[in-house]
Scaffold this active site. Structure first.
Site, mmCIF file in Angstrom:
data_model
loop_
_atom_site.group_PDB
_atom_site.id
_atom_site.type_symbol
_atom_site.label_atom_id
_atom_site.label_comp_id
_atom_site.label_asym_id
_atom_site.label_seq_id
_atom_site.Cartn_x
_atom_site.Cartn_y
_atom_site.Cartn_z
ATOM 1 C CG ASP A 72 -12.304 41.149 34.536
ATOM 2 O OD1 ASP A 72 -11.734 40.762 35.584
ATOM 3 O OD2 ASP A 72 -12.817 40.355 33.729
HETATM 4 C C1 BGC Z 1 -12.051 37.471 35.639
HETATM 5 C C2 BGC Z 1 -13.066 37.998 36.636
HETATM 6 C C3 BGC Z 1 -12.548 37.836 38.046
HETATM 7 C C4 BGC Z 1 -11.207 38.539 38.154
HETATM 8 C C5 BGC Z 1 -10.593 38.428 39.536
HETATM 9 C C6 BGC Z 1 -10.681 38.064 35.872
HETATM 10 O O1 BGC Z 1 -9.717 37.462 35.071
HETATM 11 O O2 BGC Z 1 -12.486 37.747 34.327
HETATM 12 O O3 BGC Z 1 -14.299 37.340 36.500
HETATM 13 O O4 BGC Z 1 -13.479 38.338 38.970
HETATM 14 O O5 BGC Z 1 -10.299 37.961 37.220
HETATM 15 O O6 BGC Z 1 -10.176 37.140 39.796
#
Ligand code: BGC
Length: 837
Positions: A225
Site C-alpha cells: 500500500d
Molecule cells: C490506499 C489504497 C490506494 C493507495 C493509492 C492508499 O492510501 O489505502 O487503497 O490504492 O493509497 O492511492
C-alpha cells in the site's frame, strides 16, 4: 522451469545490483521503474475500485464511474460484476493503465468502517465470489487487478499503525478467505496493507509467504500500500516485492547497502524481480514478441461507450434493494401522476461515489432529479426542493461560476511559483480543487501554489469563500486579505494530507452577477503535499424555511420522492464514521414529508448502513448505495417499473447504533482486538441473540432482549413475491466433495422477477465454536408469475470445513449438518439434513 521463467532469469542475471534495487521501488507516485536494458517498461497503476482514475488526479482526465462495491455485491450477480470488470479493463486500456488497484476485499466488520462502501460484504463467501468475478473481468482485458488490502484492514481509525489481533482460525475462515478466492481466480497482484496483524506490519508479515505464496501458490506480485514499506531488512526479507510509491526512503540506497552487507540475500531480490517481470509480461510491459497483446487479452472486446453506460445503468437497478413497499406503491404508475415533488439534498447533487483514493472524475453524471425529470418529461410536472443541507466541506469553484483571469475561459488559473514568486508552471483547470499539477511536480521545484479566479456569484448576499490546504495559506479578494494562517496538520494519513486536508473559510459579501477576483495561495512542503482548493458556498436559506418549502411542495404533489443519504465526505477512506445516523436534519425531513404525502418514496443514497428511524411510517424505501454516474437513469427505471430492483443486502442493517454487535473501531493502545472471532455481520447478530436470551420463561425482570437487526444480510423485496416450496439434498456427503442443494421456489406474485436463493449451513452438535449459521452457496433465479423453478445451488467442500489450528490444515467434522434455504440470513423456511462421513 518454464520458458518464460528462464527468460526472466536471463534478463535479471544481466542486471547490476544497482539496477535491480532501483526496480523494486516506484519511479513516481503511480508508475513503476523501467529498465530498457532488460526490455522492461514502466507500468502505470491507478485506483480503483469504481473506475480507472488514471495516473494523475486531474478532473480533465475523466473516467466512467461504476456503482460502489457494496452495490456490486448487492447484485449477488457474478456475471454482471464480471462485465463491470470488463468495463474497467476497457477504461484501463484506454488510459494506458496496466494495474488497477482494486478490488478491496476487506470485510464489513463494523458499519462505521470508513471504507465500508469500498468493500463488498460482511460475508467472506459473497466477498470472495464477487471479488473473483471482478478480477476475472478486469484481467480479461490484460490489465492486472489488485486484491487489497492484505489483510484485516477493515477500518480506518489508526489504519496506518493499528495491530489487528485475529486468531488463526478466524483469519483463515473469515479475513483471508476472500484473498484465497482471489488467488484461485488467478489475480496477478496483491497489495499488502498498512496495518499490522498479530504484531507484525503487513509489509513484513509472514502471511505474505504463507499461505499466500506457498500454500495458495500465488505467483504474482505483492505491491505495498502507498507508503506501507517502512523498514529495509525486515520488509525485504519478507515476501514484499515492490514498494510504492517511489522513491522509498527504506528501499533504494539502504536496501542496496543491506544486500552488500549480506543482510538480505541477492536471491531474495531476484525473486522479487522475477515477479515484477512476470507481471510486466502479463500486462504487456515487457519487450517480448507479443507485447502488444497482454496475457488474456487476445479475445478482449471492450464494450463501446454506449454499451458501458447501459450496463452501468442496468447495474443500478440490479443493485438497488427494496426494503419496504406498502400496498405496492412502487413501481409508480406514470399515468397516475400529474405532479411529483423531488426532495432532498442528494436528489440534485449526485452522490455517486465515496471519498478517498477510490474517487474518480466522471465526464457526466445523471442525478436522481435528472433521471426522474427525463422519465416524466411531458407526463408530469417535476419540482425540486432541497429541504436540508448536508455538506460539511466547502464547495470548490466550478467552470459554471468561475473564469480563468488570464484567458477569460471557464475555470480557474493555477500557478506554481518559486521561492522568489516567479512562475514555474501555469495551467487552466476545470475545478477549484487542485490535488496536483498536470506535469511532474518533482521537476517543478515550486515553493508556492496559487489558485485564482474571477468568481461570478449567481445570487447576492454573504457567501463563504475558502481555501483548502495545509501549512501557510492565504485567501484574498480584489487585493484584500481575508485569510492568512498557518494550518497545522491534524493527521499524517495520506487521504487527509493529499485528498481532503483542513480548510479555512471567510465571509464575503457579493452582489449577483458582479464578479469578484479571488486568489488562494499556499506554501508547499514535502510533508503537507500539494493539495489546494479555492471554494465558495452560497448564502443559505434559514433551515426552517428550507424545510417548510420542501414540505409545502410535497403536500401539493401527487407523489413525493425524497432522496436522503451521505456524501463522499462522510463516507471516506482515512477515517471511520462517527455516527450511523443520516447527517443534518434529513430524518426530520422524511418524517415531515411523509406526514403530508401518503405516496412518499424514500431513496437512501449511502455506501453503507445508515439509520432509518422513520422506516415504519414511510410506504416505500429503496436503497441505491453510491450508484455511479448513471445513478438517476437507473433509479428512474426502478421507480417507474422499467426494471425490478433485484439487489439483496450484502451486509446486515441495524435499527440503532446501540444494537450493532460490532461498532467500535478504535484501537486500544494501538491494538484492535477481533475477539468476536468468526462472528461478524449476521453471525454476530445471531450470536448476540443466542447468548443474551433472558433466563426466566415469564420474561419478567429480564433484560431487554437484544434487538434483532432491522434487515438481515441477504434481504431484499423486489417487485414480486416468492414461495419457498422444497429443498432436496443428498443424504450423505463425502468429506472434501462438493454437493448440490436443489431448492424449489415459486414466483407467487404478478410480475416476472429475479430472486437470490440462499443456502446456509448450521450445526448444533459440534465440538467447535461455530457461527449459528453461515452462507454456503447461492444462485440467481428468474421466473414468471406463477412459475415454479428448481434451482441447483452448488456448495463447495470449504463450506463444510473449518481450519484446524492444531493440524494446520482444513478439516471436516463428521456428522450431521443442517442445510437451510431461504431469502436472507434471518428467513430460511426450508431445512434438510446431510450426513458427512
Ligand atoms: C490506499 C489504497 C490506494 C493507495 C493509492 C492508499 O492510501 O489505502 O487503497 O490504492 O493509497 O492511492
Amino acid at each position: 522451469m518454464s520458458d518464460l521463467s528462464i527468460q526472466f532469469d536471463q534478463r535479471i542475471a544481466a542486471l547490476t545490483l544497482d539496477q535491480k534495487i532501483r526496480l523494486l521501488s516506484g519511479a513516481s507516485v503511480f508508475r513503476t521503474a523501467a529498465e530498457p536494458a532488460a526490455g522492461l517498461h514502466a507500468m502505470i497503476a491507478s485506483d480503483g475500485p469504481i473506475g480507472v482514475r488514471g495516473e494523475r488526479w486531474d478532473e480533465r482526465d475523466t473516467a466512467l464511474a461504476l456503482p460502489s462495491a457494496t452495490a456490486m455485491a448487492a447484485t449477488w450477480d457474478e456475471e454482471l460484476v464480471q462485465r463491470l470488470g470488463q468495463v474497467l479493463a476497457g477504461e484501463a486500456r484506454r488510459k494506458g493503465v496496466h494495474l488497477l488497484l482494486a478490488p478491496t476485499l476487506n470485510l464489513h466488520r463494523s458499519p462505521a468502517g470508513g471504507r465500508h462502501f469500498e468493500c463488498f460484504s460482511e460475508d467472506p463467501l459473497l466477498t470472495g465470489r464477487i471479488g473473483a468475478a471482478y478480477i476475472r473481468g478486469v484481467q480479461s482485458g490484460g490489465v492486472s487487478a489488485t486484491a487489497k488490502h492484505y489483510v484485516a484492514n477493515d477500518s480506518e481509525t489508526e489504519r496506518l499503525t493499528l495491530d489487528a489481533r485475529v486468531d488463526e482460525r478466524t483469519l483463515r475462515e473469515v479475513y483471508l478467505a476472500p484473498f484465497e478466492a482471489a488467488v484461485a481466480a488467478g489475480v496477478w497482484t496483491v497489495m499488502s496493507a498498512y496495518n499490522s496483524v498479530n504484531g507484525t506490519t503487513m509489509s513484513e508479515s509472514p502471511l505474505l509467504a504463507e499461505p499466500l505464496k506457498g500454500e495458495w501458490g500465488f505467483d504474482g506480485l505483492v505491491i505495498s500500500d502507498w507508503g506501507a514499506v517502512r523498514s529495509t531488512v525486515d520488509s525485504a526479507l519478507a515476501s514484499q516485492d515492490l514498494a510504492m510509491p517511489g522513491p522509498n526512503a527504506h528501499w533504494g540506497e539502504p536496501l542496496l547497502a543491506a544486500v552488500r552487507d549480506g543482510l538480505v540475500p541477492e536471491s531474495a531480490i531476484d525473486e522479487k524481480l522475477r515477479r515484477i517481470f512476470r507481471l510486466a509480461q502479463r500486462v504487456g510491459a515487457l519487450d517480448t514478441a507479443d507485447r502488444a497483446t497482454p496475457e488474456n487479452a487476445r479475445d478482449f472486446d471492450p464494450l463501446s461507450a454506449s454499451e458501458a453506460r447501459a450496463l452501468l445503468r442496468d447495474a443500478v437497478a440490479r443493485s438497488s434493494v427494496l426494503l419496504r413497499n406498502e400496498e405496492n406503491l412502487l413501481p409508480l404508475d406514470r399515468a397516475d401522476l400529474r405532479s411529483v415533488a423531488v426532495i432532498g439534498p442528494n436528489a440534485a447533487t449526485a452522490r455517486i461515489q465515496g471519498g478517498g483514493s477510490a474517487s474518480v472524475f466522471p465526464a457526466t453524471t445523471v442525478t436522481p432529479l435528472d433521471g426522474i425529470r427525463a422519465a416524466l418529461a411531458d407526463i408530469a410536472k417535476v419540482e425540486y426542493a432541497a429541504g436540508v443541507h448536508v455538506s460539511v466541506r466547502p464547495t470548490p469553484l466550478t467552470p459554471q461560476n468561475s473564469v480563468d483571469p488570464l484567458t477569460g475561459e471557464p475555470g480557474v488559473r493555477v500557478r506554481y511559483l518559486d521561492a522568489d514568486g516567479a512562475e514555474v508552471h501555469s495551467e487552466r483547470r476545470l475545478s477549484g480543487r487542485i490535488l496536483e499539477p498536470s506535469v511532474d511536480s518533482a521537476s517543478l521545484e515550486a515553493e508556492f501554489v496559487e489558485v485564482s479566479a474571477r468568481f461570478l456569484p449567481d445570487v447576492g448576499g454573504t457567501w463563504k469563500v475558502g481555501v483548502v490546504g495545509l501549512g501557510e495559506v492565504s485567501l484574498s479578494t480584489d487585493g484584500r486579505v481575508l485569510i492568512d494562517e498557518l494550518v497545522q496538520p491534524e493527521s499524517d494519513d495520506p487521504t487527509y494530507v493529499h485528498v481532503s486536508p483542513s480548510f479555512r473559510q471567510a465571509a464575503l459579501h457579493t452582489r449577483p452577477g458582479i464578479p469578484v477576483e479571488l486568489v488562494a495561495r499556499r506554501r508547499l512542503s514535502p510533508t503537507t503535499g500539494l493539495a489546494v482548493a479555492l471554494t465558495a458556498d452560497p448564502p443559505r436559506r434559514d433551515s426552517e424555511d428550507e424545510l417548510a418549502a420542501a414540505v409545502a411542495l410535497a403536500k401539493s404533489a401527487d407523489a413525493a420522492i425524497v432522496v436522503v443519504g451521505t456524501t463522499d465526505e462522510i463516507e471516506s477512506e482515512g477515517f471511520d464514521r462517527a455516527e450511523l445516523g443520516l447527517p443534518g436534519r434529513q430524518d426530520e425531513l422524511v418524517a415531515a414529508v411523509t406526514a403530508v404525502n401518503p405516496r412518499t418514496v424514500v431513496l437512501v443514497n449511502s455506501g453503507g448502513p445508515v439509520l432509518l428511524p422513520w422506516l415504519e411510517d414511510v410506504p416505500a424505501v429503496l436503497l441505491t448505495w453510491f450508484p455511479g454516474q448513471e445513478a438517476g437513469a437507473g433509479i428512474a427505471d426502478v421507480l417507474f417499473g422499467a426494471a425490478e430492483p433485484t439487489g439483496r443486502l450484502p451486509t446486515t442493517w441495524g435499527a440503532a447504533a446501540a444494537d450493532v454487535p460490532i461498532l467500535d473501531t478504535a484501537p486500544v493502545k494501538g491494538v484492535l482486538d477481533y475477539d468476536e472471532g468468526l462472528h461478524i455481520g449476521y453471525r454476530a447478530w445471531l450470536r448476540s441473540q443466542r447468548l443474551q436470551r433472558p433466563q426466566r420463561s415469564d420474561g419478567q425482570g429480564a433484560d431487554r432482549l437484544p434487538a434483532p437487526p432491522l434487515f438481515w444480510f441477504g434481504h431484499g423485496l423486489g417487485y414480486t413475491t416468492w414461495r419457498y416450496e422444497g429443498v432436496r439434498v443428498p443424504r450423505k456427503v463425502e468429506h472434501g466433495q462438493p454437493f448440490t442443494v436443489h431448492v424449489t421456489v415459486r414466483n407467487s406474485g404478478h410480475r416476472t422477477g429475479r430472486e437470490v436463493v440462499q443456502v446456509y449451513l448450521s450445526r448444533t452438535e459440534s465440538a467447535l465454536d461455530r457461527p449459528a449459521r453461515w452462507l454456503a452457496g447461492y444462485a440467481l433465479v428468474e421466473a414468471q408469475p406463477g412459475e415454479e423453478v428448481t434451482v441447483p445451488v452448488a456448495v463447495q467442500p470449504r463450506a463444510l470445513q473449518h481450519w484446524s489450528v492444531s493440524a494446520g490444515c482444513w478439516s471436516t467434522e463428521p456428522g450431521e449438518f443442517t442445510v437451510l434455504a431461504g431469502n436472507s440470513a434471518g428467513s430460511l423456511p426450508l431445512a434438510a439434513t446431510i450426513a458427512v462421513d
